[in-house]
Design a protein around this motif. Sequence first.
Motif, PDB file in Angstrom:
ATOM      1  N   LYS A   1      -4.194   0.748  -2.202  1.00  0.00           N
ATOM      2  CA  LYS A   1      -3.371   1.888  -1.790  1.00  0.00           C
ATOM      3  C   LYS A   1      -4.094   3.212  -1.994  1.00  0.00           C
ATOM      4  O   LYS A   1      -4.017   4.116  -1.152  1.00  0.00           O
ATOM      5  CB  LYS A   1      -2.059   1.879  -2.579  1.00  0.00           C
ATOM      6  N   GLN A   2      -4.822   3.341  -3.119  1.00  0.00           N
ATOM      7  CA  GLN A   2      -5.438   4.625  -3.462  1.00  0.00           C
ATOM      8  C   GLN A   2      -6.784   4.849  -2.786  1.00  0.00           C
ATOM      9  O   GLN A   2      -7.123   5.983  -2.421  1.00  0.00           O
ATOM     10  CB  GLN A   2      -5.621   4.716  -4.980  1.00  0.00           C
ATOM     11  N   PHE A   3      -7.570   3.780  -2.621  1.00  0.00           N
ATOM     12  CA  PHE A   3      -8.945   3.945  -2.161  1.00  0.00           C
ATOM     13  C   PHE A   3      -9.239   3.277  -0.823  1.00  0.00           C
ATOM     14  O   PHE A   3     -10.320   3.462  -0.277  1.00  0.00           O
ATOM     15  CB  PHE A   3      -9.918   3.392  -3.214  1.00  0.00           C
ATOM     16  N   GLY A   4      -8.315   2.483  -0.305  1.00  0.00           N
ATOM     17  CA  GLY A   4      -8.556   1.794   0.956  1.00  0.00           C
ATOM     18  C   GLY A   4      -9.262   0.466   0.763  1.00  0.00           C
ATOM     19  O   GLY A   4      -9.763   0.139  -0.318  1.00  0.00           O
ATOM     20  N   ARG A   5      -9.315  -0.290   1.834  1.00  0.00           N
ATOM     21  CA  ARG A   5      -9.811  -1.668   1.769  1.00  0.00           C
ATOM     22  C   ARG A   5     -11.265  -1.754   1.326  1.00  0.00           C
ATOM     23  O   ARG A   5     -11.619  -2.547   0.457  1.00  0.00           O
ATOM     24  CB  ARG A   5      -9.637  -2.332   3.134  1.00  0.00           C
ATOM     25  N   ASP A   6     -12.139  -0.945   1.934  1.00  0.00           N
ATOM     26  CA  ASP A   6     -13.574  -1.062   1.660  1.00  0.00           C
ATOM     27  C   ASP A   6     -13.887  -0.770   0.183  1.00  0.00           C
ATOM     28  O   ASP A   6     -14.664  -1.497  -0.449  1.00  0.00           O
ATOM     29  CB  ASP A   6     -14.372  -0.131   2.561  1.00  0.00           C
TER      30      ASP A   6
END
Length: 458
Positions: free
Chosen positions: A83-88
């Motif tokens: 949620k905070q940093f994205g998938r990658d």
Amino acid sequence: MSNSLWLSTAYPREPYPKLEGDVTCDVCIIGGGLSGIANAYFLAKEGKDVILLEKDTILAGATGNSTGKLTAQHDFVYAKLLKQFGRDNAKMYFEVNEEAVQFGKSIAIKDELKAADSILYSQSKLGTELLRYEMNAYKELGIPGELGRNSELPIQIDATLTLNNESQIHPVRFGQHLARLAVEAGARIYEHSDVLLMDLKKRLLSMKSGHEVQFKELILCSHYPIEALRGLQIMKLSVDRSYIVAAEGDMPLRGQYIAVDEPKRSIRTAQIDGKTYFLLSGESHQAGMESDTQIHYNRLYTDLQDVYNLSPLTHGWSAQDPQTPDLIPYAGIISSSMPYVYLSTGYRKWGLSNSMGSARIISDLIVGKENRASELYSPDRTGFGTFLLQALKNTGLVLKEFTGGHITRTDSPICTHMGCRTRWNAGDETWDCPCHGSRFRKDGSVLEGPATKPLDLK
């Protein structure tokens, strides 16, 4: 009570020498935990002239007081990171830590490492919902988790989330072995060598003994960074303390467990020299905020007796863990204004994998290798907007403790770091600072930084 199972069963060894004389080096590392030792190993293997300075004895701090879980399953975290940093970036965090697990497997010998499944468990409907959220994150990130009910424990468990084939280690024996490998590669390790002053512009360290260390590059791996004020890390790190107890048992567990709900407990077994030990940990609180810490040991020991039918207590110890506001540790250049000073901290109770992963990031930066995780772990990273409230909360605590402590604890010695009043910790028999986590022994000597000078107990 302060009797770490790992420290009491360490390999017999000769102490490393104390620094005697002025020295120069390519890279100087401050801090002799697993983080500092891993950096020394990686850099020495790359041909760097490396010196590691430890003010006491290596591995006697956070590493020697850990749970010994070497795993990429870091509690309920991947749903948050996604949620905070994205998938990658969330996937990158997993890969950094999983690579550290595999590195540990590649160098461990004898009983230093044992394969174990890492298992999150729930005890309530809310906890089970958390496991479902985490499993969904696993699926999106390609983490091979299994949601079900997989438990050997004699407690009521609603559901489990298993990450197979992770590891648990004897952190001190493992660290001693890695230190030997670092020395064989050319690193120089010095114990009982306390840094007194740092002149970063001149790239010079003044030792308490009066000697000097001239360096080209510096890595701060001390538990709480000495130079934290420069990058305002002091406003971005909170420090938690948790407790561990151990008793001998007769059934080694195949898995290592941690609850996602209350009561919050971490569970594993360890087999050392023909004996099996059952380890139970939990009871976390913000460092330095409680004086009667013995109650936390007592609660865990009661669980050992009543829930697991184990007695007597053989070991009890506590650990202190800085964490960043956004869950990702700091590993890299501390500030763009000083690109030759590196920082490694903020492991959030998962320092065994994160310390080795962070060491790989820093060593790659120093030798000029590309590391895909360097931006994610950078201490100079931006994007603290949503976490500013936490940073302000930490700062507010410092101000409150500075003023309130001087009013309400007038008989307590003053921390030599920034002047806060310490609290006496009856359970561990230490003076603890609630502002930034410094700890002092009964005689006033420094046990853990950021303080570097002893208390005045007169």
